[in-house]
Design an enzyme around this catalytic site. Structure first.
Site, mmCIF file in Angstrom:
data_model
loop_
_atom_site.group_PDB
_atom_site.id
_atom_site.type_symbol
_atom_site.label_atom_id
_atom_site.label_comp_id
_atom_site.label_asym_id
_atom_site.label_seq_id
_atom_site.Cartn_x
_atom_site.Cartn_y
_atom_site.Cartn_z
ATOM 1 N N GLU A 15 -2.455 6.897 7.903
ATOM 2 C CA GLU A 15 -3.142 7.676 6.878
ATOM 3 C C GLU A 15 -4.290 8.443 7.517
ATOM 4 O OE1 GLU A 15 -3.648 5.983 2.628
ATOM 5 O OE2 GLU A 15 -5.563 5.630 3.606
ATOM 6 N N ARG B 136 -6.992 -7.823 -9.819
ATOM 7 C CA ARG B 136 -7.754 -9.045 -10.089
ATOM 8 C C ARG B 136 -9.178 -8.662 -10.446
ATOM 9 N NH1 ARG B 136 -10.895 -8.846 -5.619
ATOM 10 N NH2 ARG B 136 -9.939 -8.162 -3.665
ATOM 11 N N LYS C 222 0.813 -1.225 0.000
ATOM 12 C CA LYS C 222 0.000 0.000 0.000
ATOM 13 C C LYS C 222 0.843 1.270 0.000
ATOM 14 C CE LYS C 222 -4.386 -1.521 2.003
ATOM 15 N NZ LYS C 222 -4.250 -2.954 1.799
#
Length: 445
Positions: free
Chosen positions: A200, A293, A116
């Protein structure tokens, strides 16, 4: 197009991929665990191979067993579905080294987006908006505290290698951060083998909006609209709809352009999803992560754009052009997906068991992608997803009404089931208005 495809997954997504493969005349090969031997995807495949016991580490995540199955059946390509090995770059490389076609993005793109922090930094460099946060892992608790003070509370504490809503915690102050940091780090080490943590900005009122992208065989990246995914429990989705009722035409253009930039930044090929957080007050959005995906919720995009995303995946993997004109993508109507899970409708705790009744709804604008039928047993070894109920209509209001009727018709007995939750949600004024956010489920409880 290759003539044989091994599906390295189970349940409804394996059944879904097999359905498209057979329609295209591609021999469909299933792999299954001992626990899943009687499920529909096994019997519907042209050929099936048992790859191990119920434990997914010994079956659906057993790379050697899956490759042995591919060799023994003469499979030319492997589709990983979602979950399990679908975002495992080493598996993608191993498949290609074995001379097989990998139906998914390149291993380098999977690696780039799998972390990430690395993904955030790449997206920022590509001009994709990212939320305020750390540009490298918070090496220890002191580093996390310092970072949080600079970002401003509340903050989200995330496992850098996590995904699917797992490995997250919210801290409103330093005391909570000290607890959440240790908790998330331990979880990340246990689940992902990587304890790296990022800090974050946390937005108390936010919507979760994602964009479906498709990297074509000729190198172009196209965006097939957005999906609203804000109905969640424990940061995991329960309902998805397209288009998002929160997104205007101007905002949609910005979303789609950012998603295309994100795909182009990593040379993306095949199907993927760029997930974002939207501040409904300011109309600002921020990159959250990219799922390399096919998503669980891909059917709502299929309805709105009139495409079969699995077919498009296979065509990209085979080096073929898409079935649609990338320069003339036109959305039509509205679609909603409800995730029917084997879990209680109040606390959402799993409740496996033998299925004694299974009656699916039908009718105009109603589709059910299911993994089970009556007589099957839902075991505790895998995800609790039983089926996806997808409804469509010319308008959101029509789709919601069709969803209400379909939920009332859907009968499941034996395991616990969250159908009563959806009956409640579809009557909820906040949901029906379209003006909701990720806190809607907690407000209903």
């Amino acid at each position: 197009m290759f003539d044989s495809l091994l599906v390295a997954n189970r349940g409804e997504i394996a059944r879904r991929v097999i359905r498209t493969a057979r329609r295209l005349g591609v021999r469909a090969i299933a792999v299954h665990s001992e626990a899943d031997a009687d499920l529909p995807f096994v019997t519907e495949a042209d050929e099936a191979v048992c790859v191990g016991p119920a434990n997914p580490a010994l079956s659906y995540r057993n790379v050697e067993a899956i490759l042995d199955a591919a060799r023994s059946t003469g499979a030319q390509a492997i589709h990983p579905g979602y979950g399990f090995l679908s975002e495992n770059a080493d598996f993608a490389r191993t498949v290609e080294r074995a001379g097989l076609v990998w139906v998914g993005p390149g291993a380098d793109a999977i690696t780039a987006m799998g972390d990430k922090i690395n993904a955030r930094n790449l997206m920022a460099a590509a001009g994709v908006p990212v939320a305020p946060g750390t540009t490298e892992p918070a090496a220890d608790l002191d580093a996390a505290v310092t970072a949080a003070a600079e970002i401003g509370y509340p903050v989200m504490v995330k496992a850098a290698a996590g995904g699917g809503g797992m490995g997250m915690g919210v801290a409103a102050d330093e005391a909570a951060l000290r607890t959440e940091y240790d908790k998330v780090r331990a979880f990340a080490e246990r689940m992902f083998g990587d304890g790296a943590v990022l800090i974050e900005r946390y937005f108390p009122r936010v919507r979760h909006v994602e964009v479906q992208i498709l990297g074509l065989a000729d190198g172009r990246v196209v965006a097939l609209g957005e999906r609203e995914c804000s109905v969640q429990r424990r940061n995991q989705k329960l309902v998805e709809e397209s288009p998002s009722p929160a997104v205007s035409a101007e905002l949609r253009a910005r979303f789609l352009a950012a998603a295309v930039r994100a795909g182009e930044a990593v040379g993306y090929r095949n199907a993927g999803t760029v997930e974002c957080l939207l501040d409904p007050t300011t109309q600002e959005f921020f990159f959250l992560e990219m799922n390399t995906r096919l998503q669980v919720e891909h059917p709502v995009t299929e309805y709105v754009y009139g495409v079969d995303l699995v077919e498009e995946q296979l065509r990209v993997a085979a080096g073929l052009p898409p079935t649609f004109d990338p320069d003339a993508l036109t959305p039509r109507g509205h679609a909603i997906e409800l995730r029917i899970n084997a879990e209680d409708p109040k606390r959402f705790l799993p409740g496996p068991g033998a299925i004694t009744t299974w009656n699916e709804p039908s009718g105009t604008g109603v589709r059910v992608d299911s993994g089970y039928v009556a007589g099957n047993t839902v075991t505790p070894f895998y995800d609790s997803l039983l089926a996806k109920l997808i409804v469509s209509g010319d308008t959101r209001e029509e789709a919601v009404e069709r969803a209400r009727a379909a939920v009332a018709q859907f009968e499941v007995a034996g395991p616990k089931c969250n159908l009563p939750f959806f009956a409640e949600l579809l009557e909820n004024p906040e949901f029906r208005s379209g003006d909701y956010d990720t806190g809607i489920v907690s407000r209903m409880r």
